[in-house]
Design a protein around this motif. Structure first.
Motif, PDB file in Angstrom:
ATOM      1  N   ALA A 178    -114.555  74.608 -26.557  1.00 36.18           N
ATOM      2  CA  ALA A 178    -113.706  75.124 -25.462  1.00 36.18           C
ATOM      3  C   ALA A 178    -112.411  75.650 -26.059  1.00 36.18           C
ATOM      4  CB  ALA A 178    -113.407  74.001 -24.462  1.00 36.18           C
ATOM      5  N   HIS A 179    -111.797  76.583 -25.371  1.00 31.98           N
ATOM      6  CA  HIS A 179    -110.526  77.134 -25.834  1.00 31.98           C
ATOM      7  C   HIS A 179    -109.415  76.104 -25.665  1.00 31.98           C
ATOM      8  CE1 HIS A 179    -112.452  81.184 -24.710  1.00 31.98           C
ATOM      9  NE2 HIS A 179    -112.327  81.154 -26.022  1.00 31.98           N
ATOM     10  N   GLY A 180    -108.422  76.157 -26.558  1.00 32.31           N
ATOM     11  CA  GLY A 180    -107.265  75.281 -26.427  1.00 32.31           C
ATOM     12  C   GLY A 180    -107.473  73.959 -27.156  1.00 32.31           C
ATOM     13  N   TYR A 182    -108.249  70.059 -27.921  1.00 33.18           N
ATOM     14  CA  TYR A 182    -109.183  69.115 -27.289  1.00 33.18           C
ATOM     15  C   TYR A 182    -108.458  67.811 -26.982  1.00 33.18           C
ATOM     16  CZ  TYR A 182    -112.940  72.223 -28.733  1.00 33.18           C
ATOM     17  OH  TYR A 182    -113.759  73.316 -28.883  1.00 33.18           O
ATOM     18  N   GLY A 208    -113.507  78.762 -29.510  1.00 34.37           N
ATOM     19  CA  GLY A 208    -112.935  77.440 -29.273  1.00 34.37           C
ATOM     20  C   GLY A 208    -113.024  76.540 -30.486  1.00 34.37           C
ATOM     21  N   ALA A 209    -112.907  77.106 -31.681  1.00 34.55           N
ATOM     22  CA  ALA A 209    -113.154  76.313 -32.898  1.00 34.55           C
ATOM     23  C   ALA A 209    -111.940  75.525 -33.369  1.00 34.55           C
ATOM     24  CB  ALA A 209    -113.652  77.209 -34.022  1.00 34.55           C
ATOM     25  N   SER A 210    -110.729  75.801 -32.839  1.00 37.07           N
ATOM     26  CA  SER A 210    -109.576  74.974 -33.226  1.00 37.07           C
ATOM     27  C   SER A 210    -109.801  73.551 -32.742  1.00 37.07           C
ATOM     28  CB  SER A 210    -108.289  75.505 -32.571  1.00 37.07           C
ATOM     29  OG  SER A 210    -107.937  76.746 -33.117  1.00 37.07           O
TER      30      SER A 210
HETATM   31 NA    NA Z   1    -110.375  74.658 -29.182  1.00 36.07          NA
END
Ligand code: NA
Ligand SMILES: O=C(COP(=O)(O)O)N(O)CCCCOP(=O)(O)O
Ligand SMILES: [Zn+2]
Length: 283
Positions: A178-180, A182, A208-210
């Protein structure tokens, strides 16, 4: 040098590594991405969201990225991230973008296919590659139940039909990211990824890999992810450095003395990602 997205991602798909796709909206972030790519000898995708285009102005940000990319000694693509508006996508094509995403994932499958196919036809006629999305990659702020999360994930058979009927060059899939930032640890559905890669055998994109643990990233790359979107981790590197700098130096007032160190901090994070993704020394 400025190249198309598919030139970068076809090689990554064939050789089994992933390339970072980092968002920019200004000079310093763009410099950090390009310098990180040069120093690790990585191909890289520099991407701008529709929000980034509004913030910087499409002509200005296009000129910054294209100028730095053309001077660079590594392959760089200029990509529109999450393009939803037809006219915005056309403006990017007119401004020399070498890759665009048409994100019609919020529509039912049939409409997603129609909208995507239309952009593929236009972009391909101009030699520009296309990314699309099937399944829903939400934001971490989205309050969804477990079943809703399950239902939002990409169905492998639908993905195969989507890829065949649209001619898209690379596909963003929903497997649990997911974006943002976690709150808890994201759980990626690796079985689903494996199945999709076996069926489609084309470059796949992870949004959403950050905030995804390094081991999970490595596993996703080994199972066929070739483009990895990172924005939040770079934003947080910038902001952490900024806060520390202003804490430590109450006198500084020259933006170059503030943005310069923040650029260095972003560059270090980006270099680590490039090494983790396996794109270093691949340029
Ligand atoms: Na993310
Ligand atoms: O998948 C990603 C990045 O995901 P991440 O948040 O895990 O880094 N992206 O596609 C980047 C999303 C950028 C959104 O930009 P705006 O705020 O201008 O709309
Ligand atoms: Zn995204």
């Amino acid at each position: 040098m400025l190249v198309t997205g598919i030139e970068i991602l076809e090689k990554a798909h064939k050789e089994g590594y992933a390339v970072g796709a980092f968002n920019t909206s200004n000079l310093e972030i763009t410099q950090a991405i390009v310098e990180a790519a040069e120093e690790t000898r990585s191909p890289v995708i520099i991407q701008v969201s529709e929000g980034g285009l509004k913030y910087a102005g499409i002509e200005a940000i296009s000129a910054i990225v294209r100028t730095l990319a053309e001077k660079a000694t590594v392959p760089i693509a200029l990509h529109l991230d999450h393009g939803t508006d037809f006219n915005t996508i056309m403006k990017c094509l007119r401004n020399g973008w070498t890759s665009v995403m048409i994100d019609a994932s919020k529509f039912p499958l049939e409409e997603n296919i129609q909208r995507t196919r239309k952009i593929v036809e236009i972009a391909h006629s101009m030699g520009v590659s296309v990314e699309a999305e099937i399944g829903k990659i939400g934001g971490t702020e989205d309050h969804i139940t477990v079943d809703e999360r399950e239902a939002s994930m990409t169905d492998p058979e639908e993905a195969l039909r989507f890829a065949k009927e649209t001619g898209v060059d690379y596909l963003a899939i929903a497997i649990g990211t997911a974006h943002g930032p976690y709150k808890g640890e994201p759980k990626l559905d690796f079985e689903r990824l494996k199945r999709i890669k076996e069926l489609l055998n084309m470059p796949l994109v992870l949004h959403g890999a950050s905030g995804v643990p390094e081991e999970a990233i490595k596993k996703a790359v080994s199972l066929g992810i070739n483009k990895i979107n990172i924005d939040t981790d770079v934003r947080q590197a910038f902001t952490a450095r900024l806060r520390r700098l202003l804490e430590e130096d109450k006198e500084v007032y020259d933006p170059r003395k503030i943005l310069g160190p923040c650029k260095e901090a972003m560059k270090e994070v980006i270099k680590q990602k490039m090494i983790l993704f396996g794109s270093s020394l691949k340029a």
